[in-house]
Design an enzyme around this catalytic site. Structure first.
Site, PDB file in Angstrom:
ATOM      1  N   ASN A  37     -36.270  16.990 -45.500  1.00  0.00           N
ATOM      2  CA  ASN A  37     -36.880  17.054 -44.166  1.00  0.00           C
ATOM      3  C   ASN A  37     -36.611  18.411 -43.543  1.00  0.00           C
ATOM      4  OD1 ASN A  37     -34.367  16.877 -42.527  1.00  0.00           O
ATOM      5  ND2 ASN A  37     -34.212  14.925 -43.598  1.00  0.00           N
ATOM      6  N   LYS A  48     -37.839  17.294 -65.978  1.00  0.00           N
ATOM      7  CA  LYS A  48     -38.904  17.736 -65.075  1.00  0.00           C
ATOM      8  C   LYS A  48     -40.217  16.994 -65.379  1.00  0.00           C
ATOM      9  CE  LYS A  48     -41.392  21.735 -63.499  1.00  0.00           C
ATOM     10  NZ  LYS A  48     -41.867  23.063 -63.827  1.00  0.00           N
ATOM     11  N   PHE A  64     -28.113  10.295 -32.851  1.00  0.00           N
ATOM     12  CA  PHE A  64     -29.315  10.983 -32.382  1.00  0.00           C
ATOM     13  C   PHE A  64     -30.494  10.059 -32.669  1.00  0.00           C
ATOM     14  CE2 PHE A  64     -28.964  15.585 -31.359  1.00  0.00           C
ATOM     15  CZ  PHE A  64     -27.592  15.706 -31.440  1.00  0.00           C
ATOM     16  N   LYS A  78     -32.070   1.820 -30.922  1.00  0.00           N
ATOM     17  CA  LYS A  78     -31.104   2.320 -31.915  1.00  0.00           C
ATOM     18  C   LYS A  78     -29.688   2.268 -31.357  1.00  0.00           C
ATOM     19  CE  LYS A  78     -34.311   5.125 -34.529  1.00  0.00           C
ATOM     20  NZ  LYS A  78     -34.948   6.404 -34.791  1.00  0.00           N
TER      21      LYS A  78
END
Ligand code: PMT
Length: 398
Positions: free
Chosen positions: A208, A287, A322, A336
């Site tokens: 991210n 891979k 957060f 949350k």
């Protein structure tokens, strides 16, 4: 208090207020060392500052000063923080451009601690886009703090923004930020930062946009407040905050293991990390070759680290999370807070361009267990770290 302050005085009419700032700092037991620019000496003499601070005043790079080694480097090293009063458009421009052409600018470039700038100038100069650009650039750097100018009648005869705040206000701000005792001495703060990575194959991963800036700023602030600081960090391109104990991890499960190991020692835990909610169930050992037109990757849910910590939290521990949301910010953040048994949640509107992921500034709402919401306006991540820790500290002492 034993703190050393480097007071830079630039050439502006508000110079005389710097004398009072020096005097107030002295009265608080702060050791003040003054560097003046040549122009500043046209307004106030070095002797005035010398008498008030009891220290020699530097103006010229080339003065023979017997008791300092390389003068500008040793002054920079000695300072616990620097304060520039008044900060003229000239010094702002030099700092923003990295120019070091006199004693003050050369010394400031070598300062690694906090630098407070108190801009003061004519309104049009202050509002000039170049000055504003320089201020924006400086305030985005982790160790620069801008003390906003006041509005009112200026010496040049106009009414507007650009007046230096009263010396008492400037010293009050420093007192809160820098002169307070190490308020977290003897305490342990655990911080998580950055994003986690979940392997798809040996070369690819799901990640991210977290840069780690927010979490690193919190860790740096915890160190400054005297806490033993443990930082569990995903892969980021940031230097480790000096004084913090840093453990690097890649995956959510690695972050969970370390967070759970350190959590019992922590008085305050702040989860600023952006943890991957899902991971690839079976990452390919080799891979993956691009032979197929489409590729299906099966994801499974990662453990919720914060919710796990909320379950084992003991009386007296403060747990802060957060919430990164793009919509219905407050409602999701409140959910949350309750679900993960938190004492406070930082509701981050990550839909904004100037807040959240991978920028130097942030804006948020702090929601505490009792339902109180405090709106924190846009500010640098280091400023926000101060606000978050101040609140967490207050919760700890409750
Ligand atoms: O790193 P920067 O570029 O400076 O950006 C800062 C930030 C946007 C990453 C940061 O300020 C922030 O918002 N971090 C939380 C990001 C996030 O994952 O939010 P969330 O709403 O998905 O998670 C809620 C809380 O649970 C967070 O404290 C998170 O750390 C925690 N969590 C989430 C998932 C999971 N599996 N385990 C967790 O512990």
């Amino acid at each position: 208090m034993g703190k050393n302050v480097l007071l830079g005085v630039c050439g502006g009419i508000a110079c005389y207020k710097a004398v009072e700032v020096a005097s107030r700092l002295r009265k608080k037991g702060v050791d003040v060392t003054v560097i003046m620019t040549k122009s500043a000496t046209q307004f106030v003499t070095p002797l005035t500052f010398q008498e008030i601070t009891g220290n020699p005043v530097s103006v010229d790079m080339w003065d023979k000063v017997q008791h300092w080694d390389v003068a500008h480097i040793s002054l920079a090293r000695k300072a616990d923080f620097a304060l520039i009063v008044p900060a003229t458009a000239n010094i702002l421009g030099k700092l923003a451009a990295g120019i070091a052409d006199d004693m003050l600018s050369t010394t400031l470039l070598a300062v690694t601690k906090a630098i407070y700038l108190a801009p003061s100038m004519n309104t049009n100069m202050y509002l000039n886009p170049i000055v504003q650009r320089n201020l924006k650039l400086l305030s985005s750097l982790p160790n620069y703090h801008i003390i906003k100018p006041a509005s009112g009648h200026l010496a040049c005869g106009v009414e507007g923004v650009g007046r230096l705040p009263e010396p008492a206000e400037i010293v009050e701000q420093l007192e809160k930020d820098q002169l307070a005792e190490e308020s977290l001495a003897g305490k342990t703060v655990l911080v998580t930062a950055g994003g986690t990575r979940e392997a798809i194959d040996p070369v690819r991963y799901i990640g991210n946009r977290s840069s780690g800036k927010m979490g690193y700023a919190i860790a740096a602030e915890a160190v400054r407040r005297g806490a033993r600081t443990i930082l569990v960090s995903g892969p980021v391109a940031l230097a480790a905050p000096a004084g913090a104990e840093v453990s690097k991890i890649e995956t959510a499960r690695e972050m969970k293991e370390l967070s759970e190991r350190f959590f019992p020692q922590a008085d305050i835990t702040i989860m600023a990390a952006a943890v991957a909610d899902y991971r690839v169930e079976n990452p390919a050992p080799l891979k993956i070759k691009k032979e197929q037109e489409a590729l299906l990757v099966h994801l499974v849910k990662n453990p919720d680290i914060l919710a796990g910590l909320g379950k084992i939290k003991k009386e007296g521990q403060v747990l802060v999370g957060f919430a990164a949301e793009t919509h219905d910010l407050l409602a999701f953040a409140r959910q949350k807070l309750v679900k993960k048994n938190l004492d406070m949640i930082v509701a981050n509107d990550v839909g904004r361009k100037d807040a959240g992921f991978n920028v130097d500034t942030n804006a948020a709402n702090l929601i505490s267990k009792d339902g109180k919401i405090e709106e924190i306006p846009l500010m640098s991540k280091s400023e926000m770290a101060k606000v978050i820790l101040r609140r967490a500290e207050a919760l700890l002492s409750k």
